[in-house]
Structures are given as structure tokens and as C-alpha cells.
Design a protein around this motif. Structure first.
Motif, PDB file in Angstrom:
ATOM      1  N   ASP A 206      -4.510  -3.957  -3.441  1.00 54.29           N
ATOM      2  CA  ASP A 206      -3.973  -2.652  -3.059  1.00 54.29           C
ATOM      3  C   ASP A 206      -3.844  -1.791  -4.311  1.00 54.29           C
ATOM      4  O   ASP A 206      -3.131  -2.155  -5.248  1.00 54.29           O
ATOM      5  CB  ASP A 206      -2.595  -2.799  -2.403  1.00 54.29           C
ATOM      6  CG  ASP A 206      -2.640  -3.582  -1.102  1.00 54.29           C
ATOM      7  OD1 ASP A 206      -3.631  -3.430  -0.373  1.00 54.29           O
ATOM      8  OD2 ASP A 206      -1.688  -4.338  -0.830  1.00 54.29           O
TER       9      ASP A 206
ATOM     10  N   GLU B  51      -3.132   5.554  -1.546  1.00 54.94           N
ATOM     11  CA  GLU B  51      -3.345   4.111  -1.579  1.00 54.94           C
ATOM     12  C   GLU B  51      -4.725   3.761  -1.026  1.00 54.94           C
ATOM     13  O   GLU B  51      -5.247   4.457  -0.156  1.00 54.94           O
ATOM     14  CB  GLU B  51      -2.251   3.443  -0.741  1.00 54.94           C
ATOM     15  CG  GLU B  51      -2.182   1.937  -0.834  1.00 54.94           C
ATOM     16  CD  GLU B  51      -1.003   1.412  -0.020  1.00 54.94           C
ATOM     17  OE1 GLU B  51      -0.068   0.860  -0.619  1.00 54.94           O
ATOM     18  OE2 GLU B  51      -1.018   1.570   1.221  1.00 54.94           O
ATOM     19  N   LEU B  52      -5.290   2.688  -1.534  1.00 56.13           N
ATOM     20  CA  LEU B  52      -6.574   2.192  -1.035  1.00 56.13           C
ATOM     21  C   LEU B  52      -6.554   0.676  -1.156  1.00 56.13           C
ATOM     22  O   LEU B  52      -6.062   0.126  -2.152  1.00 56.13           O
ATOM     23  CB  LEU B  52      -7.728   2.777  -1.848  1.00 56.13           C
ATOM     24  CG  LEU B  52      -9.125   2.682  -1.226  1.00 56.13           C
ATOM     25  CD1 LEU B  52      -9.223   3.590   0.006  1.00 56.13           C
ATOM     26  CD2 LEU B  52     -10.184   3.093  -2.245  1.00 56.13           C
ATOM     27  N   SER B  53      -7.094  -0.012  -0.162  1.00 58.45           N
ATOM     28  CA  SER B  53      -7.108  -1.474  -0.170  1.00 58.45           C
ATOM     29  C   SER B  53      -8.535  -2.002  -0.167  1.00 58.45           C
ATOM     30  O   SER B  53      -9.403  -1.486   0.544  1.00 58.45           O
ATOM     31  CB  SER B  53      -6.352  -2.028   1.043  1.00 58.45           C
ATOM     32  OG  SER B  53      -4.979  -1.717   0.956  1.00 58.45           O
TER      33      SER B  53
ATOM     34  N   ARG C  12      -2.325 -11.336  -2.235  1.00 60.29           N
ATOM     35  CA  ARG C  12      -2.395  -9.872  -2.321  1.00 60.29           C
ATOM     36  C   ARG C  12      -1.879  -9.441  -3.690  1.00 60.29           C
ATOM     37  O   ARG C  12      -0.906  -9.997  -4.197  1.00 60.29           O
ATOM     38  CB  ARG C  12      -1.559  -9.247  -1.204  1.00 60.29           C
ATOM     39  CG  ARG C  12      -1.902  -7.809  -0.910  1.00 60.29           C
ATOM     40  CD  ARG C  12      -1.220  -7.313   0.351  1.00 60.29           C
ATOM     41  NE  ARG C  12      -1.960  -6.185   0.900  1.00 60.29           N
ATOM     42  CZ  ARG C  12      -2.539  -6.173   2.078  1.00 60.29           C
ATOM     43  NH1 ARG C  12      -2.454  -7.216   2.853  1.00 60.29           N
ATOM     44  NH2 ARG C  12      -3.210  -5.113   2.492  1.00 60.29           N
TER      45      ARG C  12
ATOM     46  N   THR D 169      -6.788  -9.646  -1.572  1.00 62.07           N
ATOM     47  CA  THR D 169      -6.632  -8.263  -1.148  1.00 62.07           C
ATOM     48  C   THR D 169      -6.003  -7.474  -2.297  1.00 62.07           C
ATOM     49  O   THR D 169      -4.937  -7.839  -2.793  1.00 62.07           O
ATOM     50  CB  THR D 169      -5.736  -8.147   0.096  1.00 62.07           C
ATOM     51  OG1 THR D 169      -6.337  -8.890   1.158  1.00 62.07           O
ATOM     52  CG2 THR D 169      -5.594  -6.690   0.517  1.00 62.07           C
TER      53      THR D 169
ATOM     54  N   ASP E 287       0.195   0.283   4.351  1.00 62.89           N
ATOM     55  CA  ASP E 287       1.315   1.211   4.523  1.00 62.89           C
ATOM     56  C   ASP E 287       0.880   2.438   5.326  1.00 62.89           C
ATOM     57  O   ASP E 287       0.178   3.306   4.815  1.00 62.89           O
ATOM     58  CB  ASP E 287       1.869   1.644   3.161  1.00 62.89           C
ATOM     59  CG  ASP E 287       2.330   0.443   2.346  1.00 62.89           C
ATOM     60  OD1 ASP E 287       3.096  -0.370   2.888  1.00 62.89           O
ATOM     61  OD2 ASP E 287       1.930   0.323   1.175  1.00 62.89           O
TER      62      ASP E 287
ATOM     63  N   GLN F 245      -5.467   0.073   4.812  1.00 60.41           N
ATOM     64  CA  GLN F 245      -4.328  -0.102   3.920  1.00 60.41           C
ATOM     65  C   GLN F 245      -3.102  -0.555   4.704  1.00 60.41           C
ATOM     66  O   GLN F 245      -2.971  -0.305   5.899  1.00 60.41           O
ATOM     67  CB  GLN F 245      -4.034   1.200   3.184  1.00 60.41           C
ATOM     68  CG  GLN F 245      -3.567   2.340   4.078  1.00 60.41           C
ATOM     69  CD  GLN F 245      -3.622   3.666   3.347  1.00 60.41           C
ATOM     70  OE1 GLN F 245      -4.693   4.151   3.004  1.00 60.41           O
ATOM     71  NE2 GLN F 245      -2.460   4.246   3.099  1.00 60.41           N
TER      72      GLN F 245
ATOM     73  N   ARG G  21      -4.128   7.916   2.447  1.00 60.09           N
ATOM     74  CA  ARG G  21      -5.232   7.118   1.910  1.00 60.09           C
ATOM     75  C   ARG G  21      -5.872   7.851   0.738  1.00 60.09           C
ATOM     76  O   ARG G  21      -6.072   9.067   0.775  1.00 60.09           O
ATOM     77  CB  ARG G  21      -6.270   6.866   3.004  1.00 60.09           C
ATOM     78  CG  ARG G  21      -7.432   5.956   2.592  1.00 60.09           C
ATOM     79  CD  ARG G  21      -8.363   5.737   3.779  1.00 60.09           C
ATOM     80  NE  ARG G  21      -9.450   4.825   3.478  1.00 60.09           N
ATOM     81  CZ  ARG G  21     -10.600   5.196   2.931  1.00 60.09           C
ATOM     82  NH1 ARG G  21     -10.815   6.484   2.637  1.00 60.09           N
ATOM     83  NH2 ARG G  21     -11.560   4.313   2.693  1.00 60.09           N
TER      84      ARG G  21
ATOM     85  N   VAL H 132      -2.545   1.654  -5.848  1.00 52.96           N
ATOM     86  CA  VAL H 132      -1.580   2.723  -5.592  1.00 52.96           C
ATOM     87  C   VAL H 132      -1.704   3.761  -6.700  1.00 52.96           C
ATOM     88  O   VAL H 132      -1.413   3.480  -7.861  1.00 52.96           O
ATOM     89  CB  VAL H 132      -0.141   2.169  -5.527  1.00 52.96           C
ATOM     90  CG1 VAL H 132       0.842   3.283  -5.191  1.00 52.96           C
ATOM     91  CG2 VAL H 132      -0.042   1.041  -4.508  1.00 52.96           C
TER      92      VAL H 132
ATOM     93  N   ARG I  58      -0.910  -5.841  -5.903  1.00 53.58           N
ATOM     94  CA  ARG I  58      -0.712  -4.388  -5.893  1.00 53.58           C
ATOM     95  C   ARG I  58      -0.787  -3.869  -7.322  1.00 53.58           C
ATOM     96  O   ARG I  58      -0.003  -4.285  -8.189  1.00 53.58           O
ATOM     97  CB  ARG I  58       0.634  -4.018  -5.265  1.00 53.58           C
ATOM     98  CG  ARG I  58       0.699  -4.278  -3.776  1.00 53.58           C
ATOM     99  CD  ARG I  58       2.056  -3.934  -3.198  1.00 53.58           C
ATOM    100  NE  ARG I  58       2.341  -2.504  -3.247  1.00 53.58           N
ATOM    101  CZ  ARG I  58       1.937  -1.627  -2.320  1.00 53.58           C
ATOM    102  NH1 ARG I  58       1.215  -2.047  -1.275  1.00 53.58           N
ATOM    103  NH2 ARG I  58       2.244  -0.355  -2.412  1.00 53.58           N
TER     104      ARG I  58
END
Length: 345
Positions: free
Chosen positions: A133, A110-112, A27, A131, A78, A76, A83, A135, A29
Motif C-alpha cells: 500500500d 493511496e494505491l495498492s 501487507r 500487498t 481504505d 485499495q 485513489r 500512501v 504500508r
């Protein structure tokens, strides 16, 4: 960033959780931010759109070499973070004659994305999944992070020094005039604190709207209060004091100092702990053209603002210990936006 024992314990626990999750499912971020009017929302929307539609991106090596097989939006991680409204922004930007530019970023979102790709690693070559993420948060929040290392007296003194700069006077005049009547040693009074806070917020609002402005001064949440509007943590202002001043209990200055510390505790530190400290990469967008167009003072302000932004980052490669105790952002890029405004020559 400085903090007490319990703050550090919470930071380490969060880092442990992220490390455990990444061990089983890779992952990454990425934070995307920028000072006001830098184009964060459009950039983020375009980046996501190109990834999930399979557009070949020449500056992204995996995409340029055709190693990305598929990218798709996923839920996402969190649940307490809004979103990023990707679909709404795409619809607005692709609406033909009814096209609308997205509003300025006023909160974190946030978007994943899950990306299937062909790895070139000698240890794990072959099909892999990452993945990503993303932010997105206002650049003004980033300018708040240096406050964690400042006392109220230092911040207040710096704010007054900035307001007295010749190119600021056209905007700061009303605030300077109102501030003259504020006696730091006067008894603490709620009505005085509220009036001073409103006058300072009016100054910040006028500064942001000024054609030569490239950024507002902290506290950034003053202009984006959300559910904290009217709370004591957002009801304070800088008084004209020395940077090393000490205040007697029960005075107006002591009240302002208490609320300044509350702002750091309630607003700034949670943002640093829950979001900023968890980032692996950071993109900072910069509207250089507007500063150049506004003149030398705007360029100087932009330089100062970017210096504050850079000071907020811990940059470097993470080892297993540093990731738990003092996590670093591995890479930061400062990117000038609005290049389409320049002639091709």
C-alpha cells in the motif's frame, strides 16, 4: 504523540485491525512525502510503473535478483481515501510533445499493488505474495505533527520569531505590520479573527512562492483547506505573545487558542491516527538542489524543516506489544531528488 485515553484506545484498535489482517495476508504500508516541489507525484508514478511493467530495478534486491514474478494493481483497502491517479499521471508524462508535469500534491491518496515473488526466507521459502500500500501525502501535513506537542502560545511565539528573521522580512513585512494591531487581551471578535487569519494565510502563500522558500510554516492545511475552508478550525492566527503566556477567557488570544486546539483535534490528530501511525516504512523526498541554488538561508531553512520532520517519526523495530500500543516506523529514508539536473561528473 500525546493524546487522551480515548485517542489511545482508537489507536490501539486500529493497530489490532492492521495486525490481524497482516497475519493472514502479508501487507506493507509505505508513506511517500516531501516538502513542496520535491517531486513526490513523479517519483510515485515512476515507482509503480516500473513495478507493474517488470522493469529491472538494481537497487531493489528482489527485482535485481529476478525474484519478482509479477506485480499488478488491486483495489485499495481504505474506501474513504482517494485513489492515486496513476493512469492519468502516466498518460500525462508519456504524452510526447504534449507532456505535462503533474500538479503538486494537495491531498492524501493511496494505491495498492500485489507483488508475486520468490521468498528467500528459511521458514517460508518459495512463491509468496506481498500487498504493498503506497500512501502519498503533502509534506506540509507532516510539518503539522509537531503541533501536537505544542501549546498555542509556544506555536505563536515561534511563528513570530521566525517572521522576524532578517531573510524573512521582505515577505513577512505586511504580516508583521498587520499583527502589531492585534491585542491579545482585547475582547474576542469574529471579524478580527477572520482578518488576522486571512493576513497570516497571505503571508504563508507569499512565503511559499518566494525563491528562497523550501517549506511553509504550519499549519499546513491553511493553504490546502479542502472542505474545511472557512471553518473556525482554520480561522486563527499567531499573536505576538510569550511562549508561556496564559490567556483570560473571552479574550482574542483565548479564542485563537481554542481554534488552534480545534485544528489539532479535527485535522492533525485524525491524520496521525488514521494514516501516519499505520505506516511501516517512510520515504521523504528532499529538493536539495533548489535550496543550494537559493543560498545559505534556504539551506538553513531546509535543515530546520527536516529537523521538524524527523522529530515527527517514531523509528524502530516493532515488537508485538509496541505495534499495538505505540507503533513505530521500521525504516525512514530521506532521498535527494532531481539528480538528473547534475552533470554525470
Amino acid at each position: 504523540m500525546s493524546g487522551g485515553f480515548w485517542d489511545r484506545a482508537v489507536d490501539v484498535w486500529a493497530a489490532l485491525s492492521d495486525a490481524a489482517q497482516s497475519a493472514f495476508s502479508p501487507r506493507l504500508r509505505i508513506g511517500i512525502t516531501g516538502l513542496s516541489r520535491s517531486g513526490k507525484t513523479v517519483f510515485t508514478t515512476a515507482l509503480v510503473h516500473h513495478l507493474i511493467t517488470g522493469t529491472r530495478l538494481p537497487m531493489l534486491r528482489a527485482s535485481a535478483s529476478g525474484r519478482i514474478a509479477r506485480a499488478r494493481l488491486i483495489a485499495q483497502p481504505d474506501a474513504d481515501v482517494p485513489r492515486f491517479a496513476y493512469e492519468a499521471h502516466v498518460a500525462a508524462l508519456l504524452a510526447g510533445e504534449e507532456r505535462r508535469w503533474p500538479a503538486s500534491t494537495r491531498r492524501i491518496s493511496e494505491l495498492s499493488i500485489e507483488i508475486d515473488y520468490e521468498s528467500q526466507s528459511s521458514f517460508s521459502g518459495g512463491p509468496s505474495t506481498l500487498t504493498l500500500d503506497i500512501v502519498d501525502y503533502p509534506g506540509e501535513w507532516l510539518l503539522d505533527l509537531p503541533l501536537l506537542e505544542m501549546s498555542y502560545a509556544q506555536w505563536a511565539h515561534a511563528s513570530w520569531m521566525d517572521a522576524r528573521k532578517p531573510h524573512r522580512l521582505a515577505v513577512s513585512g505586511p504580516w508583521l505590520e498587520a499583527g502589531k494591531g492585534l491585542e491579545p487581551e482585547a475582547p474576542a471578535a469574529e471579524t478580527v479573527a477572520e482578518a488576522a487569519s486571512e493576513a497570516f494565510k497571505a503571508y504563508l502563500t507569499a512565503l511559499r512562492a518566494h525563491p528562497e522558500a523550501v517549506a511553509v510554516l504550519p499549519p499546513g492545511r491553511f493553504l490546502m483547506p479542502g472542505d474545511l475552508e472557512g471553518s473556525p478550525a482554520l480561522t486563527f492566527a499567531p499573536l505576538d505573545v510569550a511562549a508561556d503566556a496564559v490567556f483570560a477567557p473571552g479574550t482574542l488570544a483565548a479564542l485563537m487558542q481554542e481554534r488552534f486546539e480545534a485544528y489539532k483535534r479535527i485535522v492533525v490528530r485524525p491524520f496521525f491516527r488514521d494514516h501516519f501511525a499505520r505506516l511501516d516504512r517512510q520515504i521523504v523526498l528532499v529538493d536539495v538542489l533548489s535550496a543550494l541554488d537559493a543560498g545559505p538561508t534556504a539551506v538553513a531553512d531546509l535543515e530546520a524543516a527536516l529537523g521538524q520532520v524527523l522529530a515527527a517519526f517514531r523509528v524502530g523495530r516493532n515488537g508485538w506489544l509496541s505495534q499495538l500500543v505505540s507503533p513505530r516506523i521500521a525504516k525512514v529514508i530521506f532521498a535527494a531528488t532531481k539528480a538528473d539536473h547534475l552533470h554525470q561528473s
